[in-house]
Write a protein that holds these residues in place. Structure first.
Motif, PDB file in Angstrom:
ATOM      1  N   PRO A  51       0.832  -1.207   0.000  1.00  0.00           N
ATOM      2  CA  PRO A  51       0.000   0.000   0.000  1.00  0.00           C
ATOM      3  C   PRO A  51       0.867   1.257   0.000  1.00  0.00           C
ATOM      4  O   PRO A  51       1.814   1.375   0.768  1.00  0.00           O
ATOM      5  CB  PRO A  51      -0.783  -0.117   1.317  1.00  0.00           C
ATOM      6  N   LEU A  52       0.554   2.179  -0.895  1.00  0.00           N
ATOM      7  CA  LEU A  52       1.307   3.421  -0.986  1.00  0.00           C
ATOM      8  C   LEU A  52       0.745   4.490  -0.062  1.00  0.00           C
ATOM      9  O   LEU A  52       1.478   5.369   0.392  1.00  0.00           O
ATOM     10  CB  LEU A  52       1.283   3.933  -2.435  1.00  0.00           C
ATOM     11  N   ALA A  53      -0.559   4.457   0.186  1.00  0.00           N
ATOM     12  CA  ALA A  53      -1.217   5.466   1.017  1.00  0.00           C
ATOM     13  C   ALA A  53      -2.518   4.898   1.542  1.00  0.00           C
ATOM     14  O   ALA A  53      -3.034   3.899   1.040  1.00  0.00           O
ATOM     15  CB  ALA A  53      -1.479   6.738   0.209  1.00  0.00           C
ATOM     16  N   THR A  54      -3.070   5.563   2.571  1.00  0.00           N
ATOM     17  CA  THR A  54      -4.330   5.108   3.135  1.00  0.00           C
ATOM     18  C   THR A  54      -5.521   5.561   2.302  1.00  0.00           C
ATOM     19  O   THR A  54      -6.633   5.085   2.505  1.00  0.00           O
ATOM     20  CB  THR A  54      -4.498   5.627   4.567  1.00  0.00           C
ATOM     21  N   SER A  55      -5.285   6.486   1.378  1.00  0.00           N
ATOM     22  CA  SER A  55      -6.347   6.930   0.471  1.00  0.00           C
ATOM     23  C   SER A  55      -5.705   7.514  -0.777  1.00  0.00           C
ATOM     24  O   SER A  55      -4.534   7.923  -0.772  1.00  0.00           O
ATOM     25  CB  SER A  55      -7.254   7.974   1.133  1.00  0.00           C
ATOM     26  N   PHE A  56      -6.476   7.558  -1.852  1.00  0.00           N
ATOM     27  CA  PHE A  56      -5.959   8.112  -3.097  1.00  0.00           C
ATOM     28  C   PHE A  56      -5.730   9.615  -2.963  1.00  0.00           C
ATOM     29  O   PHE A  56      -4.782  10.172  -3.530  1.00  0.00           O
ATOM     30  CB  PHE A  56      -6.930   7.815  -4.243  1.00  0.00           C
ATOM     31  N   SER A  57      -6.584  10.300  -2.207  1.00  0.00           N
ATOM     32  CA  SER A  57      -6.430  11.744  -2.038  1.00  0.00           C
ATOM     33  C   SER A  57      -5.138  12.078  -1.298  1.00  0.00           C
ATOM     34  O   SER A  57      -4.441  13.034  -1.660  1.00  0.00           O
ATOM     35  CB  SER A  57      -7.631  12.332  -1.293  1.00  0.00           C
ATOM     36  N   SER A  58      -4.795  11.301  -0.264  1.00  0.00           N
ATOM     37  CA  SER A  58      -3.550  11.558   0.454  1.00  0.00           C
ATOM     38  C   SER A  58      -2.340  11.282  -0.436  1.00  0.00           C
ATOM     39  O   SER A  58      -1.322  11.981  -0.355  1.00  0.00           O
ATOM     40  CB  SER A  58      -3.476  10.717   1.722  1.00  0.00           C
ATOM     41  N   PHE A  59      -2.440  10.280  -1.300  1.00  0.00           N
ATOM     42  CA  PHE A  59      -1.358   9.992  -2.237  1.00  0.00           C
ATOM     43  C   PHE A  59      -1.156  11.150  -3.205  1.00  0.00           C
ATOM     44  O   PHE A  59      -0.032  11.592  -3.457  1.00  0.00           O
ATOM     45  CB  PHE A  59      -1.659   8.706  -3.013  1.00  0.00           C
ATOM     46  N   LEU A  60      -2.265  11.693  -3.747  1.00  0.00           N
ATOM     47  CA  LEU A  60      -2.162  12.813  -4.672  1.00  0.00           C
ATOM     48  C   LEU A  60      -1.591  14.056  -3.992  1.00  0.00           C
ATOM     49  O   LEU A  60      -0.759  14.768  -4.576  1.00  0.00           O
ATOM     50  CB  LEU A  60      -3.539  13.127  -5.272  1.00  0.00           C
ATOM     51  N   LYS A  61      -2.026  14.337  -2.761  1.00  0.00           N
ATOM     52  CA  LYS A  61      -1.511  15.497  -2.030  1.00  0.00           C
ATOM     53  C   LYS A  61      -0.005  15.369  -1.826  1.00  0.00           C
ATOM     54  O   LYS A  61       0.745  16.339  -1.988  1.00  0.00           O
ATOM     55  CB  LYS A  61      -2.214  15.616  -0.677  1.00  0.00           C
ATOM     56  N   HIS A  62       0.429  14.184  -1.455  1.00  0.00           N
ATOM     57  CA  HIS A  62       1.849  13.936  -1.237  1.00  0.00           C
ATOM     58  C   HIS A  62       2.633  14.121  -2.536  1.00  0.00           C
ATOM     59  O   HIS A  62       3.715  14.731  -2.535  1.00  0.00           O
ATOM     60  CB  HIS A  62       2.035  12.515  -0.690  1.00  0.00           C
ATOM     61  N   PHE A  63       2.083  13.618  -3.630  1.00  0.00           N
ATOM     62  CA  PHE A  63       2.743  13.699  -4.923  1.00  0.00           C
ATOM     63  C   PHE A  63       2.873  15.153  -5.369  1.00  0.00           C
ATOM     64  O   PHE A  63       3.957  15.601  -5.779  1.00  0.00           O
ATOM     65  CB  PHE A  63       1.937  12.904  -5.954  1.00  0.00           C
ATOM     66  N   VAL A  64       1.785  15.910  -5.267  1.00  0.00           N
ATOM     67  CA  VAL A  64       1.795  17.323  -5.677  1.00  0.00           C
ATOM     68  C   VAL A  64       2.734  18.133  -4.795  1.00  0.00           C
ATOM     69  O   VAL A  64       3.475  18.998  -5.281  1.00  0.00           O
ATOM     70  CB  VAL A  64       0.368  17.903  -5.629  1.00  0.00           C
ATOM     71  N   LYS A  65       2.727  17.858  -3.490  1.00  0.00           N
ATOM     72  CA  LYS A  65       3.593  18.585  -2.566  1.00  0.00           C
ATOM     73  C   LYS A  65       5.063  18.406  -2.940  1.00  0.00           C
ATOM     74  O   LYS A  65       5.848  19.362  -2.926  1.00  0.00           O
ATOM     75  CB  LYS A  65       3.359  18.094  -1.143  1.00  0.00           C
ATOM     76  N   ASN A  66       5.450  17.186  -3.311  1.00  0.00           N
ATOM     77  CA  ASN A  66       6.836  16.929  -3.687  1.00  0.00           C
ATOM     78  C   ASN A  66       7.212  17.593  -5.009  1.00  0.00           C
ATOM     79  O   ASN A  66       8.371  17.952  -5.210  1.00  0.00           O
ATOM     80  CB  ASN A  66       7.087  15.421  -3.761  1.00  0.00           C
ATOM     81  N   LEU A  67       6.246  17.772  -5.884  1.00  0.00           N
ATOM     82  CA  LEU A  67       6.503  18.510  -7.122  1.00  0.00           C
ATOM     83  C   LEU A  67       6.684  19.997  -6.823  1.00  0.00           C
ATOM     84  O   LEU A  67       7.586  20.653  -7.371  1.00  0.00           O
ATOM     85  CB  LEU A  67       5.359  18.309  -8.112  1.00  0.00           C
ATOM     86  N   GLU A  68       5.835  20.522  -5.959  1.00  0.00           N
ATOM     87  CA  GLU A  68       5.867  21.953  -5.655  1.00  0.00           C
ATOM     88  C   GLU A  68       7.140  22.364  -4.917  1.00  0.00           C
ATOM     89  O   GLU A  68       7.687  23.444  -5.163  1.00  0.00           O
ATOM     90  CB  GLU A  68       4.637  22.344  -4.832  1.00  0.00           C
ATOM     91  N   ASN A  69       7.610  21.512  -4.001  1.00  0.00           N
ATOM     92  CA  ASN A  69       8.795  21.891  -3.232  1.00  0.00           C
ATOM     93  C   ASN A  69      10.106  21.465  -3.892  1.00  0.00           C
ATOM     94  O   ASN A  69      11.189  21.642  -3.320  1.00  0.00           O
ATOM     95  CB  ASN A  69       8.716  21.341  -1.802  1.00  0.00           C
ATOM     96  N   GLY A  70      10.016  20.907  -5.101  1.00  0.00           N
ATOM     97  CA  GLY A  70      11.214  20.565  -5.848  1.00  0.00           C
ATOM     98  C   GLY A  70      11.833  19.229  -5.499  1.00  0.00           C
ATOM     99  O   GLY A  70      12.893  18.879  -6.031  1.00  0.00           O
ATOM    100  N   ASN A  71      11.192  18.453  -4.613  1.00  0.00           N
ATOM    101  CA  ASN A  71      11.743  17.146  -4.267  1.00  0.00           C
ATOM    102  C   ASN A  71      11.632  16.177  -5.437  1.00  0.00           C
ATOM    103  O   ASN A  71      12.487  15.307  -5.615  1.00  0.00           O
ATOM    104  CB  ASN A  71      11.026  16.577  -3.043  1.00  0.00           C
ATOM    105  N   PHE A  72      10.562  16.301  -6.226  1.00  0.00           N
ATOM    106  CA  PHE A  72      10.445  15.596  -7.495  1.00  0.00           C
ATOM    107  C   PHE A  72      10.725  16.599  -8.610  1.00  0.00           C
ATOM    108  O   PHE A  72      10.330  17.766  -8.509  1.00  0.00           O
ATOM    109  CB  PHE A  72       9.046  15.010  -7.699  1.00  0.00           C
ATOM    110  N   GLY A  73      11.372  16.152  -9.650  1.00  0.00           N
ATOM    111  CA  GLY A  73      11.668  17.037 -10.770  1.00  0.00           C
ATOM    112  C   GLY A  73      11.061  16.522 -12.053  1.00  0.00           C
ATOM    113  O   GLY A  73      10.512  15.417 -12.117  1.00  0.00           O
ATOM    114  N   VAL A  74      11.137  17.331 -13.085  1.00  0.00           N
ATOM    115  CA  VAL A  74      10.683  16.944 -14.423  1.00  0.00           C
ATOM    116  C   VAL A  74      11.911  16.880 -15.318  1.00  0.00           C
ATOM    117  O   VAL A  74      12.661  17.857 -15.430  1.00  0.00           O
ATOM    118  CB  VAL A  74       9.660  17.947 -14.993  1.00  0.00           C
ATOM    119  N   ARG A  75      12.112  15.731 -15.924  1.00  0.00           N
ATOM    120  CA  ARG A  75      13.308  15.522 -16.741  1.00  0.00           C
ATOM    121  C   ARG A  75      12.934  14.803 -18.031  1.00  0.00           C
ATOM    122  O   ARG A  75      12.305  13.745 -17.995  1.00  0.00           O
ATOM    123  CB  ARG A  75      14.341  14.698 -15.965  1.00  0.00           C
ATOM    124  N   SER A  76      13.262  15.417 -19.148  1.00  0.00           N
ATOM    125  CA  SER A  76      13.013  14.817 -20.472  1.00  0.00           C
ATOM    126  C   SER A  76      11.548  14.434 -20.646  1.00  0.00           C
ATOM    127  O   SER A  76      11.229  13.386 -21.220  1.00  0.00           O
ATOM    128  CB  SER A  76      13.907  13.584 -20.682  1.00  0.00           C
TER     129      SER A  76
END
Length: 229
Positions: A51-76
């Motif tokens: 299990p990645l998260a207890t709900s799909f909404s919490s997974f999406l929030k976590h994913f977006v947060k990491n994009l916004e703070n630069g922890n995840f990047g966009v490459r190619s």
């Protein structure tokens, strides 16, 4: 999204969902439940899921947060899931080496091994002296698994078949993977370099990075993170 839990399963490369009803309120890592498919419920038949998260909404929030703070990047044109913030770093002779591990649940199983991918970046600042120009010759790794006394030693020429050169402004990133038998472990080592100036060889440190299965993302964790920002 309420009641849907995203998870990854061994030998399955796509995200799937299970129904999180009251009888399954205490989700544990690597359990066997029923998959939700377009045709209804499908028994896993022994497939382990993580299990990645207890709900799909919490997974999406976590994913977006990491994009916004630069922890995840966009490459190619794709999103790079290797963490970028607060990652292990070592500098030797103006060569900076960073390491970022990433757990691969869909290729992991408690019956065999846990698979980790890792991203290594070597870089040199633009204002570094040309006397530090060099080329990577070989690698040396010490891979440790929780509960195992002796490390697994891996060494060989180059990295993924390449021998990158370092000079002012240079940057080289490669990705590879490492299976371990335990729930946690670590990996670190060194690269042997050869100087362009006098052909002498020297070692640069690769910082030790840890393998620790991430905890399941919860709504509470995401709310607390937002409040602390």
């Amino acid at each position: 999204f309420q009641g849907l839990v995203p998870f990854a399963a061994d030998s399955i490369s796509k995200m799937h969902f299970i129904v999180n009803d009251t009888s399954r309120s205490h989700l544990q890592q690597f359990k066997r439940y029923q998959l939700v498919t377009s045709g209804g419920h499908l028994n896993t038949g022994g497939i382990h899921y993580f299990p990645l998260a207890t709900s799909f909404s919490s997974f999406l929030k976590h994913f977006v947060k990491n994009l916004e703070n630069g922890n995840f990047g966009v490459r190619s044109g794709y999103i790079d899931l290797f963490p970028r913030n607060k990652i292990p770093t070592a500098i030797t002779r103006d060569i900076k080496v960073t390491a970022s591990p990433l757990f691969i649940p869909e290729r992991s199983s408690p019956d065999s091994e846990y698979l980790w991918a890792y991203s290594i970046t070597l870089s040199m600042d633009n204002d570094a002296p040309n006397t530090n120009n060099c080329q990577l010759i070989s690698r040396y790794w010490e891979i440790r698994t929780e509960g195992v006394t002796s490390p697994n030693i891996v060494s060989g020429p180059g990295v993924i078949g390449l021998h990158p050169k370092m000079c002012p402004g240079a940057k080289f990133t490669y990705e590879s993977c490492c299976p371990i038998r335990g729930l946690s472990g670590s990996m670190g080592g060194r690269f042997r370099m050869q100087s362009d100036l006098n052909r002498t060889e020297f070692d640069i440190t690769v910082p030790t990075f840890t393998f620790k299965i991430p905890k399941i993302i919860t709504e509470q964790d995401e709310e607390e993170t937002e409040q602390n920002q």
